[in-house]
Design a protein around this motif. Structure first.
Motif, PDB file in Angstrom:
ATOM      1  N   PHE A 182     -26.564 -19.227 -13.323  1.00  0.00           N
ATOM      2  CA  PHE A 182     -25.985 -18.551 -12.167  1.00  0.00           C
ATOM      3  C   PHE A 182     -26.710 -17.230 -11.965  1.00  0.00           C
ATOM      4  O   PHE A 182     -26.697 -16.363 -12.856  1.00  0.00           O
ATOM      5  CB  PHE A 182     -24.492 -18.301 -12.367  1.00  0.00           C
ATOM      6  N   LEU A 183     -27.352 -17.094 -10.815  1.00  0.00           N
ATOM      7  CA  LEU A 183     -28.058 -15.860 -10.504  1.00  0.00           C
ATOM      8  C   LEU A 183     -27.190 -15.026  -9.568  1.00  0.00           C
ATOM      9  O   LEU A 183     -26.839 -15.465  -8.476  1.00  0.00           O
ATOM     10  CB  LEU A 183     -29.414 -16.158  -9.850  1.00  0.00           C
ATOM     11  N   VAL A 184     -26.827 -13.847 -10.028  1.00  0.00           N
ATOM     12  CA  VAL A 184     -25.963 -12.961  -9.261  1.00  0.00           C
ATOM     13  C   VAL A 184     -26.827 -12.088  -8.358  1.00  0.00           C
ATOM     14  O   VAL A 184     -27.727 -11.393  -8.833  1.00  0.00           O
ATOM     15  CB  VAL A 184     -25.096 -12.088 -10.193  1.00  0.00           C
ATOM     16  N   ALA A 185     -26.573 -12.146  -7.057  1.00  0.00           N
ATOM     17  CA  ALA A 185     -27.398 -11.432  -6.083  1.00  0.00           C
ATOM     18  C   ALA A 185     -26.529 -10.672  -5.095  1.00  0.00           C
ATOM     19  O   ALA A 185     -25.572 -11.224  -4.545  1.00  0.00           O
ATOM     20  CB  ALA A 185     -28.318 -12.396  -5.333  1.00  0.00           C
ATOM     21  N   GLU A 186     -26.880  -9.428  -4.872  1.00  0.00           N
ATOM     22  CA  GLU A 186     -26.253  -8.642  -3.819  1.00  0.00           C
ATOM     23  C   GLU A 186     -26.922  -8.964  -2.485  1.00  0.00           C
ATOM     24  O   GLU A 186     -28.074  -9.414  -2.456  1.00  0.00           O
ATOM     25  CB  GLU A 186     -26.398  -7.156  -4.117  1.00  0.00           C
ATOM     26  N   PRO A 187     -26.246  -8.730  -1.368  1.00  0.00           N
ATOM     27  CA  PRO A 187     -26.835  -9.011  -0.050  1.00  0.00           C
ATOM     28  C   PRO A 187     -27.789  -7.906   0.404  1.00  0.00           C
ATOM     29  O   PRO A 187     -27.578  -7.238   1.422  1.00  0.00           O
ATOM     30  CB  PRO A 187     -25.599  -9.111   0.850  1.00  0.00           C
ATOM     31  N   THR A 188     -28.854  -7.702  -0.385  1.00  0.00           N
ATOM     32  CA  THR A 188     -29.890  -6.721  -0.067  1.00  0.00           C
ATOM     33  C   THR A 188     -31.245  -7.335  -0.386  1.00  0.00           C
ATOM     34  O   THR A 188     -31.338  -8.344  -1.101  1.00  0.00           O
ATOM     35  CB  THR A 188     -29.724  -5.434  -0.895  1.00  0.00           C
ATOM     36  N   ARG A 189     -32.313  -6.712   0.113  1.00  0.00           N
ATOM     37  CA  ARG A 189     -33.664  -7.226  -0.177  1.00  0.00           C
ATOM     38  C   ARG A 189     -33.938  -7.192  -1.671  1.00  0.00           C
ATOM     39  O   ARG A 189     -34.480  -8.143  -2.229  1.00  0.00           O
ATOM     40  CB  ARG A 189     -34.700  -6.404   0.588  1.00  0.00           C
ATOM     41  N   LYS A 190     -33.572  -6.089  -2.319  1.00  0.00           N
ATOM     42  CA  LYS A 190     -33.760  -6.015  -3.763  1.00  0.00           C
ATOM     43  C   LYS A 190     -32.874  -7.020  -4.480  1.00  0.00           C
ATOM     44  O   LYS A 190     -33.244  -7.576  -5.510  1.00  0.00           O
ATOM     45  CB  LYS A 190     -33.459  -4.603  -4.259  1.00  0.00           C
ATOM     46  N   GLY A 191     -31.705  -7.246  -3.899  1.00  0.00           N
ATOM     47  CA  GLY A 191     -30.768  -8.168  -4.533  1.00  0.00           C
ATOM     48  C   GLY A 191     -31.279  -9.585  -4.632  1.00  0.00           C
ATOM     49  O   GLY A 191     -30.963 -10.309  -5.578  1.00  0.00           O
ATOM     50  N   VAL A 192     -32.069 -10.012  -3.643  1.00  0.00           N
ATOM     51  CA  VAL A 192     -32.570 -11.388  -3.659  1.00  0.00           C
ATOM     52  C   VAL A 192     -33.988 -11.493  -4.221  1.00  0.00           C
ATOM     53  O   VAL A 192     -34.504 -12.604  -4.372  1.00  0.00           O
ATOM     54  CB  VAL A 192     -32.527 -12.008  -2.248  1.00  0.00           C
ATOM     55  N   SER A 193     -34.607 -10.346  -4.550  1.00  0.00           N
ATOM     56  CA  SER A 193     -35.983 -10.402  -5.054  1.00  0.00           C
ATOM     57  C   SER A 193     -36.068 -11.110  -6.391  1.00  0.00           C
ATOM     58  O   SER A 193     -37.007 -11.876  -6.653  1.00  0.00           O
ATOM     59  CB  SER A 193     -36.566  -8.984  -5.157  1.00  0.00           C
ATOM     60  N   VAL A 194     -35.076 -10.868  -7.263  1.00  0.00           N
ATOM     61  CA  VAL A 194     -35.074 -11.548  -8.560  1.00  0.00           C
ATOM     62  C   VAL A 194     -34.858 -13.041  -8.365  1.00  0.00           C
ATOM     63  O   VAL A 194     -35.426 -13.862  -9.095  1.00  0.00           O
ATOM     64  CB  VAL A 194     -33.999 -10.941  -9.481  1.00  0.00           C
ATOM     65  N   TYR A 195     -34.056 -13.405  -7.385  1.00  0.00           N
ATOM     66  CA  TYR A 195     -33.862 -14.827  -7.073  1.00  0.00           C
ATOM     67  C   TYR A 195     -35.201 -15.501  -6.772  1.00  0.00           C
ATOM     68  O   TYR A 195     -35.487 -16.592  -7.290  1.00  0.00           O
ATOM     69  CB  TYR A 195     -32.915 -14.989  -5.889  1.00  0.00           C
ATOM     70  N   VAL A 211     -26.876 -19.561  -6.829  1.00  0.00           N
ATOM     71  CA  VAL A 211     -26.720 -18.138  -6.550  1.00  0.00           C
ATOM     72  C   VAL A 211     -25.248 -17.806  -6.331  1.00  0.00           C
ATOM     73  O   VAL A 211     -24.537 -18.516  -5.614  1.00  0.00           O
ATOM     74  CB  VAL A 211     -27.544 -17.727  -5.311  1.00  0.00           C
ATOM     75  N   VAL A 212     -24.827 -16.714  -6.954  1.00  0.00           N
ATOM     76  CA  VAL A 212     -23.491 -16.162  -6.736  1.00  0.00           C
ATOM     77  C   VAL A 212     -23.673 -14.862  -5.962  1.00  0.00           C
ATOM     78  O   VAL A 212     -24.237 -13.896  -6.486  1.00  0.00           O
ATOM     79  CB  VAL A 212     -22.760 -15.895  -8.058  1.00  0.00           C
ATOM     80  N   GLY A 213     -23.240 -14.849  -4.717  1.00  0.00           N
ATOM     81  CA  GLY A 213     -23.347 -13.636  -3.918  1.00  0.00           C
ATOM     82  C   GLY A 213     -22.259 -12.658  -4.310  1.00  0.00           C
ATOM     83  O   GLY A 213     -21.069 -12.983  -4.269  1.00  0.00           O
ATOM     84  N   ASN A 214     -22.654 -11.450  -4.700  1.00  0.00           N
ATOM     85  CA  ASN A 214     -21.683 -10.454  -5.144  1.00  0.00           C
ATOM     86  C   ASN A 214     -21.679  -9.263  -4.196  1.00  0.00           C
ATOM     87  O   ASN A 214     -22.684  -8.968  -3.543  1.00  0.00           O
ATOM     88  CB  ASN A 214     -22.007  -9.995  -6.567  1.00  0.00           C
TER      89      ASN A 214
END
Length: 326
Positions: A182-195, A211-214
């Motif tokens: 489970f990859l935790v990602a915020e709704p930002t460009r940096k948040g999805v970069s690790v994804y 992906v788990v949107g946080n």
């Protein structure tokens, strides 16, 4: 089921992994929780006092005991000193089960009570100033990888690992040790970069990634995540008064968690459970051997003074049915 939580620093992966652990414990399932992050916060997120959490036995400090136990009577391993973090099990190795008691759990795990249910907590230990210049954090997480290599888990059993942040998860083969990531990602460009990094690197290894949107606040946040990660977006989690109270050190009973967030945790469990039917133990063992041979050639043989390729048992496949005989 072996489950990893990954994501960039500050994404909330430790908080979400702790919520998921609480959820699983609430179902009565046996759970082993592992803090493999460079910042050791899982114990506190599970309600332990900071002082108590800081005194938990570190896996990295007990590596000789772990190696000696897991080696068992495996004739391909000359001594525990020749074992490295990727050493695979073979005929005669001792394997770990989620429900059992053994010397590794006795030395390295502590029970944490969560609303009347207990989970086993294991930690790598903190990366301190004394380690700077003489060690890397992956030497500490090596104990976790070695245990996962020797772990046999069944349906309805859970091992939840809070992984180190960012792309550091790729520094060893440990990222292939899980049924679900489970990859935790915020709704930002940096948040999805690790994804994007994780998706690209994991593609060749058949990693099951969701992906788990946080910290999702509105429809725009949700649309952003959907446009960036597509069908990999499994659930989203928004503001939680329960989590805010937990972060203040005063968590209410877990059954008071907001219903939408409860539903998200149930969806995570359903997604993890669905992987049981498609488990591929042959691939799992093959990947284990792949990274062991890679590490042996790059540094392991020189460090141990042994040919670590000879540790590979070509006829051995780790699977549930071997636990009774190994």
């Amino acid at each position: 089921m072996k489950i990893a939580f990954v994501g960039k620093g500050g994404s909330g992966k430790t908080t979400l992994s702790s919520l998921f652990i609480r959820h699983l414990a609430g179902t009565g399932s046996p759970v082993i929780a592992v803090d493999a992050d460079i910042n050791q916060h899982l114990g506190a997120a599970l309600g332990l006092d900071e002082g108590v959490a800081g005194e938990l036995p570190a896996l990295g400090a007990r590596l000789p005991l772990i190696k000696d136990y897991l080696r068992g009577s495996n004739p391909r391993i000359a001594s525990a000193d020749t074992m490295i973090k990727t050493t695979p099990p073979g005929e005669g190795s001792r394997l770990l089960r989620v429900r059992e008691n053994n010397p590794v759990y006795d030395a390295c795990a502590r029970d944490v009570e969560l609303d009347g249910q207990a989970v086993r907590l294991m930690v790598t230990g903190p990366f301190t100033e004394a380690d700077l210049g003489v060690a890397c954090y992956h030497s500490k997480t090596g104990a976790v990888e070695l245990c996962l290599n020797h772990l046999v888990d069944g349906r309805g059993e859970y091992v939840v690992v809070d992984m180190t942040a960012g792309s550091d998860s790729f520094a060893s083969g440990m990222f292939t040790r899980f049924d679900m990531t489970f990859l935790v990602a915020e709704p930002t460009r940096k948040g999805v970069s690790v994804y994007r990094q994780y998706k690209e690197y994991a593609r060749d290894f058949g990693i099951d990634l969701k992906v788990v949107g946080n910290k999702v606040r509105d429809a725009d946040d949700l649309e952003f995540l959907r446009s960036e990660v597509g069908e990999d977006l499994l659930v989203t989690v928004g503001h939680s008064d329960w989590v805010r109270a937990m972060e203040k050190g005063r968590p209410p009973r877990f059954d008071l968690l907001e219903e939408p967030n409860k539903a998200s945790l149930r969806a995570l469990q359903d997604a993890a459970d669905a992987t049981y039917e498609v488990r591929d133990w042959e691939r799992y063992t093959r990947q284990m051997v792949h990274f062991h041979l890679k590490n042996a050639q790059s540094w392991g043989n020189e460090k141990t003074g042994a040919d670590l390729a000879s540790q590979v048992d070509p006829d051995f496949v780790l699977r549930e049915s071997v636990a009774a005989t190994a």
